[in-house]
Design a protein around this motif. Structure first.
Motif, PDB file in Angstrom:
ATOM      1  N   LEU A   1       0.746  -0.852  -0.266  1.00 28.89           N
ATOM      2  CA  LEU A   1      -0.101   0.444  -0.177  1.00 28.89           C
ATOM      3  C   LEU A   1       1.102   1.010   0.219  1.00 28.89           C
ATOM      4  O   LEU A   1       1.032   2.063  -0.657  1.00 28.89           O
ATOM      5  N   ASP A   2       2.342   1.364   0.860  1.00 29.08           N
ATOM      6  CA  ASP A   2       3.003   2.222   0.461  1.00 29.08           C
ATOM      7  C   ASP A   2       3.309   2.686  -0.607  1.00 29.08           C
ATOM      8  O   ASP A   2       3.511   3.629  -0.812  1.00 29.08           O
ATOM      9  N   GLY A   3       3.651   1.888  -1.654  1.00 28.09           N
ATOM     10  CA  GLY A   3       4.378   2.000  -2.614  1.00 28.09           C
ATOM     11  C   GLY A   3       3.392   2.106  -3.722  1.00 28.09           C
ATOM     12  O   GLY A   3       4.117   3.496  -5.060  1.00 28.09           O
ATOM     13  N   ASN A   4       2.645   1.330  -4.023  1.00 29.04           N
ATOM     14  CA  ASN A   4       1.426   1.681  -5.013  1.00 29.04           C
ATOM     15  C   ASN A   4       0.259   2.677  -4.742  1.00 29.04           C
ATOM     16  O   ASN A   4      -0.353   1.777  -5.985  1.00 29.04           O
ATOM     17  N   MET A   5       0.088   2.663  -3.143  1.00 26.68           N
ATOM     18  CA  MET A   5      -1.200   3.351  -2.986  1.00 26.68           C
ATOM     19  C   MET A   5      -1.124   4.823  -2.530  1.00 26.68           C
ATOM     20  O   MET A   5      -1.643   4.992  -3.165  1.00 26.68           O
ATOM     21  N   LEU A   6      -0.193   4.533  -1.347  1.00 28.27           N
ATOM     22  CA  LEU A   6      -0.232   5.507  -0.601  1.00 28.27           C
ATOM     23  C   LEU A   6       1.121   6.850  -1.037  1.00 28.27           C
ATOM     24  O   LEU A   6       0.821   8.049  -0.972  1.00 28.27           O
ATOM     25  N   ALA A   7       1.774   6.528  -1.794  1.00 30.80           N
ATOM     26  CA  ALA A   7       2.525   7.237  -1.821  1.00 30.80           C
ATOM     27  C   ALA A   7       2.578   7.607  -2.943  1.00 30.80           C
ATOM     28  O   ALA A   7       2.558   9.797  -3.524  1.00 30.80           O
ATOM     29  N   PRO A   8       1.540   7.303  -4.331  1.00 29.49           N
ATOM     30  CA  PRO A   8       1.283   8.410  -5.431  1.00 29.49           C
ATOM     31  C   PRO A   8       0.372   8.952  -5.186  1.00 29.49           C
ATOM     32  O   PRO A   8       0.132  10.692  -5.126  1.00 29.49           O
ATOM     33  N   ILE A   9      -0.952   8.714  -3.863  1.00 28.03           N
ATOM     34  CA  ILE A   9      -1.487  10.225  -3.127  1.00 28.03           C
ATOM     35  C   ILE A   9      -0.931  10.860  -2.864  1.00 28.03           C
ATOM     36  O   ILE A   9      -1.688  11.625  -2.557  1.00 28.03           O
ATOM     37  N   ALA A  10       0.150  10.253  -2.119  1.00 29.26           N
ATOM     38  CA  ALA A  10       0.743  11.897  -0.714  1.00 29.26           C
ATOM     39  C   ALA A  10       1.462  12.365  -1.983  1.00 29.26           C
ATOM     40  O   ALA A  10       1.138  14.470  -2.009  1.00 29.26           O
TER      41      ALA A  10
END
Ligand code: NAP
Length: 259
Positions: free
Chosen positions: A109-118
């Motif tokens: 989730l950090d790599g492929n969801m939350l990083a791009p959202i941030a």
């Protein structure tokens, strides 16, 4: 075609190799100045120099892990007020659904969801203030058609896709578009390591695994980073302002569906 973005400024994450590099190169060809990122400094600097040599644009290289808050802070500091954001990071490893624990999911989730959202949250407000912006997220064909051994990827990327579906409609009125590019199999290091995984699993050579995977693609071959980059540059262009919240497959016809 003049893409109408010469002189603009883009951040391309995870861009020392593969699809991210293809996107950075294509944007540079359109005259866009770049901040590019990856963890490994050496390959990143080589790519930065190759882009400068090929297209004469400004390229700032920031060696950092985009999936961490500290890494993103370094990239954002160099980015300033970017007009274009290309989100990318490495994909999660393959595995079996019953083996993944909470930590595996959090990492994905950090790599492929939350990083791009941030990154979107950090850069899009200023794009909206200026009335123009482009965001492209590199996701995967697994969003449309799950790849069972890539369950971590299927899950995390579906989360980003849901976020983009709603958010893209909220920001479009301010001249900012957000879209996703969904790669099928492309000839990058990632594909080579997946070929090896198939080979190990089936007791065949990586070349046989590649030939087998090519047969599953109507185009009969893997895609190239250059083709992928050209599609990204078009989505970032002045001509693409009416393309909002879309999920564009680049897969040589691999996903067998009507829509
Ligand atoms: P690749 O050739 O392995 O390149 C990955 C790039 O991302 C490298 O520059 C790598 O540099 C950088 N990177 C990886 N993790 C990073 C991190 N945490 N922070 C900053 N940079 C990072 O991979 P690719 O084939 O271009 O794939 C790009 C994305 O598309 C991946 O998410 C992949 O899962 C997805 N995808 C690829 C395919 C395909 O067939 N190629 C198909 C579907 C989806 P460093 O290692 O030095 O950081």
């Amino acid at each position: 075609m003049d893409l109408g973005i010469s002189g603009k400024r883009a951040v391309v994450c995870a861009a020392s190799k593969g699809l991210g590099r293809g996107c950075a190169m294509a944007l540079a060809e359109a005259g866009v100045n770049l901040v590019i990122n990856a963890r490994g400094a050496e390959a990143l600097e080589e790519t930065a120099q190759a882009i400068r040599d090929a297209h004469g644009v400004e390229v700032t290289a920031v060696a950092a892990d985009i999936t961490t808050e500290e890494g993103r802070a370094k990239v954002l500091e160099a980015a300033g007020e970017a007009d274009i954001l290309v989100n990318n990071a490495g994909g999660p490893p393959p595995g079996m659904w019953q083996d993944w624990d909470r930590e595996d999911f959090i990492k994905a989730l950090d790599g492929n969801m939350l990083a791009p959202i941030a990154m979107i949250q950090a850069l899009v407000p200023a794009m909206m203030d200026r009335g123009w912006g482009r965001v492209v997220n590199i996701t995967s064909q697994s969003v449309k058609a799950p790849i069972p051994v890539l369950g971590l990827s299927n899950a995390a990327r579906a989360g980003l896709t849901g976020f983009v579906a709603g958010t893209s409609r909220q920001v479009a009125g301010s001249g900012v578009t957000i879209n996703n590019l969904l790669p099928g199999i492309h000839a990058t290091d990632r594909a080579v390591s997946l070929d090896k995984g198939v080979a190990d699993q089936q007791g065949i050579t990586p070349e046989e695994a590649k030939a087998q995977r090519c047969k599953s693609i109507p185009a009969g071959r893997y895609g190239t980073a250059e083709e992928f980059g050209a599609a990204c540059a078009f989505l970032c262009s002045g001509h693409a302002g009416f393309i909002v919240g879309q999920n564009l497959l680049l897969d040589g016809g691999g996903v067998n569906s009507t829509l």
